[in-house]
Design a protein around this motif. Structure first.
Motif, mmCIF file in Angstrom:
data_model
loop_
_atom_site.group_PDB
_atom_site.id
_atom_site.type_symbol
_atom_site.label_atom_id
_atom_site.label_comp_id
_atom_site.label_asym_id
_atom_site.label_seq_id
_atom_site.Cartn_x
_atom_site.Cartn_y
_atom_site.Cartn_z
ATOM 1 N N ARG A 142 48.748 -19.514 -0.804
ATOM 2 C CA ARG A 142 47.472 -19.528 -0.083
ATOM 3 C C ARG A 142 47.734 -20.018 1.337
ATOM 4 N N ILE A 143 46.900 -19.587 2.259
ATOM 5 C CA ILE A 143 46.961 -20.064 3.637
ATOM 6 C C ILE A 143 45.605 -20.667 3.978
ATOM 7 N N ILE A 144 45.636 -21.896 4.490
ATOM 8 C CA ILE A 144 44.425 -22.627 4.852
ATOM 9 C C ILE A 144 44.401 -22.757 6.371
ATOM 10 N N LEU A 145 43.309 -22.331 6.984
ATOM 11 C CA LEU A 145 43.184 -22.351 8.440
ATOM 12 C C LEU A 145 42.119 -23.355 8.860
ATOM 13 N N GLY A 146 42.552 -24.430 9.531
ATOM 14 C CA GLY A 146 41.640 -25.441 10.029
ATOM 15 C C GLY A 146 41.698 -25.524 11.539
ATOM 16 N N GLY A 147 41.069 -26.557 12.090
ATOM 17 C CA GLY A 147 41.056 -26.750 13.539
ATOM 18 C C GLY A 147 39.780 -26.247 14.172
ATOM 19 N N GLY A 148 39.492 -26.774 15.356
ATOM 20 C CA GLY A 148 38.224 -26.500 16.010
ATOM 21 C C GLY A 148 37.969 -25.046 16.334
ATOM 22 N N VAL A 149 39.005 -24.296 16.701
ATOM 23 C CA VAL A 149 38.799 -22.883 17.038
ATOM 24 C C VAL A 149 38.311 -22.106 15.823
ATOM 25 N N MET A 150 38.769 -22.509 14.633
ATOM 26 C CA MET A 150 38.371 -21.796 13.417
ATOM 27 C C MET A 150 36.944 -22.113 12.997
ATOM 28 N N ASN A 151 36.269 -22.993 13.724
ATOM 29 C CA ASN A 151 34.865 -23.254 13.419
ATOM 30 C C ASN A 151 33.968 -22.064 13.744
ATOM 31 N N ALA A 152 34.467 -21.129 14.551
ATOM 32 C CA ALA A 152 33.700 -19.903 14.828
ATOM 33 C C ALA A 152 33.594 -19.101 13.531
ATOM 34 N N PRO A 153 32.403 -18.949 12.959
ATOM 35 C CA PRO A 153 32.280 -18.375 11.610
ATOM 36 C C PRO A 153 32.733 -16.928 11.500
ATOM 37 N N HIS A 154 32.728 -16.202 12.615
ATOM 38 C CA HIS A 154 33.105 -14.790 12.573
ATOM 39 C C HIS A 154 34.615 -14.587 12.665
ATOM 40 N N LEU A 155 35.382 -15.660 12.949
ATOM 41 C CA LEU A 155 36.818 -15.484 13.195
ATOM 42 C C LEU A 155 37.613 -15.298 11.907
ATOM 43 N N LEU A 156 37.301 -16.046 10.879
ATOM 44 C CA LEU A 156 38.096 -15.980 9.649
ATOM 45 C C LEU A 156 38.128 -14.575 9.046
ATOM 46 N N PRO A 157 37.003 -13.871 8.927
ATOM 47 C CA PRO A 157 37.082 -12.488 8.411
ATOM 48 C C PRO A 157 37.933 -11.579 9.294
ATOM 49 N N LEU A 158 37.872 -11.760 10.600
ATOM 50 C CA LEU A 158 38.699 -10.956 11.503
ATOM 51 C C LEU A 158 40.180 -11.225 11.282
ATOM 52 N N VAL A 159 40.530 -12.495 11.050
ATOM 53 C CA VAL A 159 41.936 -12.856 10.827
ATOM 54 C C VAL A 159 42.445 -12.252 9.519
ATOM 55 N N ARG A 160 41.611 -12.263 8.498
ATOM 56 C CA ARG A 160 42.027 -11.660 7.221
ATOM 57 C C ARG A 160 42.362 -10.179 7.405
ATOM 58 N N THR A 161 41.489 -9.465 8.092
ATOM 59 C CA THR A 161 41.729 -8.033 8.330
ATOM 60 C C THR A 161 42.966 -7.818 9.179
ATOM 61 N N ALA A 162 43.124 -8.631 10.227
ATOM 62 C CA ALA A 162 44.282 -8.478 11.116
ATOM 63 C C ALA A 162 45.586 -8.775 10.388
ATOM 64 N N THR A 163 45.556 -9.708 9.451
ATOM 65 C CA THR A 163 46.764 -10.023 8.676
ATOM 66 C C THR A 163 47.144 -8.841 7.788
ATOM 67 N N GLN A 164 46.174 -8.254 7.132
ATOM 68 C CA GLN A 164 46.451 -7.068 6.322
ATOM 69 C C GLN A 164 47.023 -5.934 7.180
ATOM 70 N N GLN A 165 46.458 -5.759 8.367
ATOM 71 C CA GLN A 165 46.954 -4.714 9.267
ATOM 72 C C GLN A 165 48.382 -4.996 9.697
ATOM 73 N N ALA A 166 48.697 -6.258 9.995
ATOM 74 C CA ALA A 166 50.052 -6.606 10.437
ATOM 75 C C ALA A 166 51.066 -6.410 9.316
ATOM 76 N N LEU A 167 50.678 -6.705 8.087
ATOM 77 C CA LEU A 167 51.593 -6.517 6.953
ATOM 78 C C LEU A 167 51.755 -5.036 6.600
ATOM 79 N N ASN A 168 50.710 -4.239 6.864
ATOM 80 C CA ASN A 168 50.770 -2.781 6.704
ATOM 81 C C ASN A 168 51.208 -2.365 5.303
ATOM 82 N N GLY A 169 50.723 -3.105 4.300
ATOM 83 C CA GLY A 169 50.998 -2.726 2.925
ATOM 84 C C GLY A 169 52.331 -3.173 2.379
#
Length: 303
Positions: free
Chosen positions: A233-260
């Motif tokens: 599991r990966i846990i993302l903390g810190g003040g920047v991650m308080n933006a509620p819309h960022l975590l879903p974007l990061v999940r999608t971007a991680t999947q894209q970077a791994l490319n299956g």
């Protein structure tokens, strides 16, 4: 016989958080104040614990500190903040100061390792033996818990300073890290966002292009850590991650970077439960420091 009480210090580059207790449900005292000069900041923390010790003895103190720090007990600079770029704090003997003044056993680790330990004990990493805690804030750092142990090694992990591919046509910003320019911290920390966009992260609207770019870089970084450490599991903390819309974007971007390439259900089907916010919220660091204190006390008691 009553349970022992532990002190904890989350020593951050922006603020110190000090607390006394045993677990998330038993924090009896807590204070927080800005990180200024070493003398002023450490003495303010000392005054807090001395006042408590006049009424209630503490069994140990845990310190989860910004760094780089020296974690090797046989080193002459063990317990020091070493080559930090934070003005005035290089070569500060944090452990020695509190050991001399309070006479307590001291548990010492990085702020992100401390937060990782807190999440392991009481938060989003309970029951796991290999996971990653990242903080995205004033700086960026990572705490790795691998096969049931926090990772130290040569020094300790400095995950905020990995290099990322940056397309100058898409992003001409060269980063703010004084050592590397456009490393992860130089591109994605809170100060980097403010320098690139001319305003603090918390004032950027949800539809601002900053967030897609931020997620892109964080996704690249997480893909690297997934391929390197294979965390459960990966846990993302810190003040920047308080933006509620960022975590879903990061999940999608991680999947894209791994490319299956890492084709497991945790990433392909259950990404919302794989990349998560801290279970302890903004108390992960100070609770991790209390967990460090308890761990140190138990180790001393077993000798």
């Amino acid at each position: 016989m009553s349970s022992p009480l532990f002190g904890g210090i989350e020593a951050g580059g922006t603020k110190f958080v000090c607390a006394v207790g045993t677990d998330p449900d038993t924090l009896l005292h807590e204070t927080r104040f800005p990180t200024t000069t070493p003398d002023e900041t450490l003495r303010r923390a000392l005054d807090f614990f001395r006042a408590i010790q006049r009424e209630t003895p503490l069994a140990a103190l845990g310190i989860a500190s910004f760094g780089p720090i020296d974690l090797h007990p046989t080193s002459p600079t063990y317990g020091f903040i070493t080559s930090t770029p934070k003005p005035g704090w290089a070569n500060t003997d944090v452990v020695g100061f509190f050991a001399r003044e309070l006479g307590l056993p001291i548990g010492f680790d990085t702020d992100v390792n401390g937060a990782a330990l807190g999440e392991y004990r009481w938060g989003a990493a309970q029951g796991l033996d290999t996971f990653l805690y990242l903080t995205i804030g004033t700086g960026i750092g990572g705490g790795a818990f691998v096969n049931g142990r926090l990772v130290h090694g040569l020094l300790h992990p400095e995950m905020g300073h990995i290099r990322l591919p940056r397309d100058p046509n898409r992003d001409p910003f060269e980063g703010i890290c004084p050592y590397h320019g456009d490393c992860l911290e130089g591109l994605c920390s809170g100060p980097a966002l403010a320098a690139r966009w001319g305003q603090n992260a918390e004032t950027l609207p949800a539809d601002h292009p900053a967030w897609e770019l931020q997620a892109h870089y964080l996704g690249l970084a997480l893909a690297t850590f997934i391929c390197t450490l294979s965390p459960q599991r990966i846990i993302l903390g810190g003040g920047v991650m308080n933006a509620p819309h960022l975590l879903p974007l990061v999940r999608t971007a991680t999947q894209q970077a791994l490319n299956g390439y890492i084709h497991v259900p945790a990433i392909t089907e259950q990404i919302d439960a794989y990349i998560v916010a801290p279970g302890l919220g903004n108390r992960a660091g100070v609770l991790g420091a209390i967990a460090l204190a308890e761990q140190t006390w138990k180790e001393r008691s077993s000798l």
